[in-house]
Scaffold this active site. Structure first.
Site, PDB file in Angstrom:
ATOM      1  N   SER A  15       0.822  -1.205   0.000  1.00  0.00           N
ATOM      2  CA  SER A  15       0.000   0.000   0.000  1.00  0.00           C
ATOM      3  C   SER A  15       0.862   1.263   0.000  1.00  0.00           C
ATOM      4  O   SER A  15       1.916   1.322   0.652  1.00  0.00           O
ATOM      5  CB  SER A  15      -0.912   0.010   1.234  1.00  0.00           C
ATOM      6  OG  SER A  15      -1.563   1.252   1.360  1.00  0.00           O
ATOM      7  N   LEU A  16       0.377   2.281  -0.691  1.00  0.00           N
ATOM      8  CA  LEU A  16       1.040   3.587  -0.688  1.00  0.00           C
ATOM      9  C   LEU A  16       0.472   4.522   0.378  1.00  0.00           C
ATOM     10  O   LEU A  16       0.909   5.662   0.502  1.00  0.00           O
ATOM     11  CB  LEU A  16       0.906   4.235  -2.069  1.00  0.00           C
ATOM     12  CG  LEU A  16       1.821   3.646  -3.151  1.00  0.00           C
ATOM     13  CD1 LEU A  16       1.409   4.128  -4.524  1.00  0.00           C
ATOM     14  CD2 LEU A  16       3.273   3.996  -2.880  1.00  0.00           C
ATOM     15  N   LYS A  66     -14.208  -3.575   4.006  1.00  0.00           N
ATOM     16  CA  LYS A  66     -14.974  -2.327   4.046  1.00  0.00           C
ATOM     17  C   LYS A  66     -16.411  -2.521   4.533  1.00  0.00           C
ATOM     18  O   LYS A  66     -17.008  -1.594   5.083  1.00  0.00           O
ATOM     19  CB  LYS A  66     -14.972  -1.649   2.668  1.00  0.00           C
ATOM     20  CG  LYS A  66     -13.622  -1.058   2.287  1.00  0.00           C
ATOM     21  CD  LYS A  66     -13.721  -0.271   0.989  1.00  0.00           C
ATOM     22  CE  LYS A  66     -12.403   0.373   0.633  1.00  0.00           C
ATOM     23  NZ  LYS A  66     -12.500   1.246  -0.572  1.00  0.00           N
ATOM     24  N   ARG A 154     -23.194  -5.300 -15.276  1.00  0.00           N
ATOM     25  CA  ARG A 154     -23.565  -6.638 -15.742  1.00  0.00           C
ATOM     26  C   ARG A 154     -24.766  -7.175 -14.974  1.00  0.00           C
ATOM     27  O   ARG A 154     -25.640  -7.815 -15.538  1.00  0.00           O
ATOM     28  CB  ARG A 154     -22.367  -7.582 -15.592  1.00  0.00           C
ATOM     29  CG  ARG A 154     -21.229  -7.283 -16.558  1.00  0.00           C
ATOM     30  CD  ARG A 154     -20.200  -8.401 -16.535  1.00  0.00           C
ATOM     31  NE  ARG A 154     -19.174  -8.172 -17.551  1.00  0.00           N
ATOM     32  CZ  ARG A 154     -17.888  -7.979 -17.294  1.00  0.00           C
ATOM     33  NH1 ARG A 154     -17.461  -7.955 -16.041  1.00  0.00           N
ATOM     34  NH2 ARG A 154     -17.018  -7.782 -18.268  1.00  0.00           N
TER      35      ARG A 154
END
Length: 280
Positions: A15-16, A66, A154
């Site tokens: 991760s940045l 999340k 979709r």
């Protein structure tokens, strides 16, 4: 005050976020650390309970947690509740409060790159995809007063759920991807929110932009690669593009503001972040 911040997810080692938030800490003149907490999905509950014993001021949440984090929070911000996903947790008065900065981060980044973009200049928007990011962006655009936001996906039911969550002031039609391809010239702003085209599958593209207008703006929230095949085709058609690293940066800026009440400047961080991503 020594701020203790971090990121939970799986995996997170590449991760940045530490680089971004350490830059923010320096700009704010605030002492603190930003740590990575890689949590095994099989032991999520146990590790979250351990995390609650740490002296954290706040943390970010990335995939796949999340939604999973929500039952462990004491309170949800309105936007997080509406999107059904949390990417930022603030510890306030000993309570964990969940926020979602993705949608606002997208809008901040877009308007920084294209200052003329507003509800007065953009009549029609197409969002491609119907996941958590799409829901957050849809809500943020609705909050900004954009009145025509269509969704192509979709799975129709997922898109319909997002459309049903919007205010009455927003007009939304749900399309399949084939219909979206046919009607792509109808839109001033097109936002690609799926993982299609992300590394390592960089040759994939969610739909054709053959009929795209040259005066449109095309966004892709993927930032690896920095310019997806989707954005490459948009450029070939003469359209303006918005790369995904801007959303990454501006949603982080908003998260930092929630933790510290400091609205730190981005300055040259966008170019630096782009260079880091291109070097990967």
């Amino acid at each position: 005050m020594q701020l203790q911040l971090g990121l939970i997810g799986y995996p997170v080692q590449h991760s940045l976020s530490p680089w971004i938030h350490n830059q923010f800490l320096e700009k704010a003149g605030t002492s603190g650390t930003y740590s990575l907490f890689e949590i095994n999905p099989d032991s999520f509950e146990e590790e979250i309970k351990t995390l609650k014993t740490r002296e954290l001021n706040g943390f970010n949440v990335t995939v796949p947690f999340k939604q999973q984090i929500i039952p462990y929070l004491d309170e949800l911000d309105r936007k997080a509740e509406m999107t059904g996903a949390v990417n930022t947790v603030v510890k306030r008065g000993g309570r964990w409060i969940g926020y979602n900065t993705d949608g606002a981060g997208y809008v901040f980044g877009l308007t920084e790159t294209y200052p003329t973009v507003s509800k007065h200049t953009v009549d029609s928007i197409l969002i491609i995809g119907a996941g958590g990011a799409a829901r957050g962006i849809y809500q943020a655009l609705a909050d900004e007063g954009f009145a025509h936001i269509d969704i192509a996906n979709r799975t129709r039911s997922s898109a319909e759920a997002i459309a049903a969550s919007g205010p009455d002031s927003v007009r939304t039609t749900v399309l399949d991807l084939t219909k979206a391809e046919e009607n792509v010239a109808d839109y001033d702003l097109i936002i690609q929110t799926t993982a299609v085209g992300m590394k390592p599958n960089t040759h994939d593209q969610i739909m054709s932009l053959e009929r795209l207008r040259a005066d449109s703006i095309v966004s892709d929230i993927i930032y690896q690669p920095i310019t997806t095949r989707f954005l490459q085709e948009a450029q070939e058609k003469g359209a303006s593009i918005q790369q995904g690293h801007t959303m990454l940066l501006y949603q982080a800026q908003y998260a930092f503001q929630l933790w510290t009440s400091e609205n730190v400047p981005i300055d040259d961080m966008e170019n630096q972040l782009k260079e880091k991503l291109e070097g990967r």
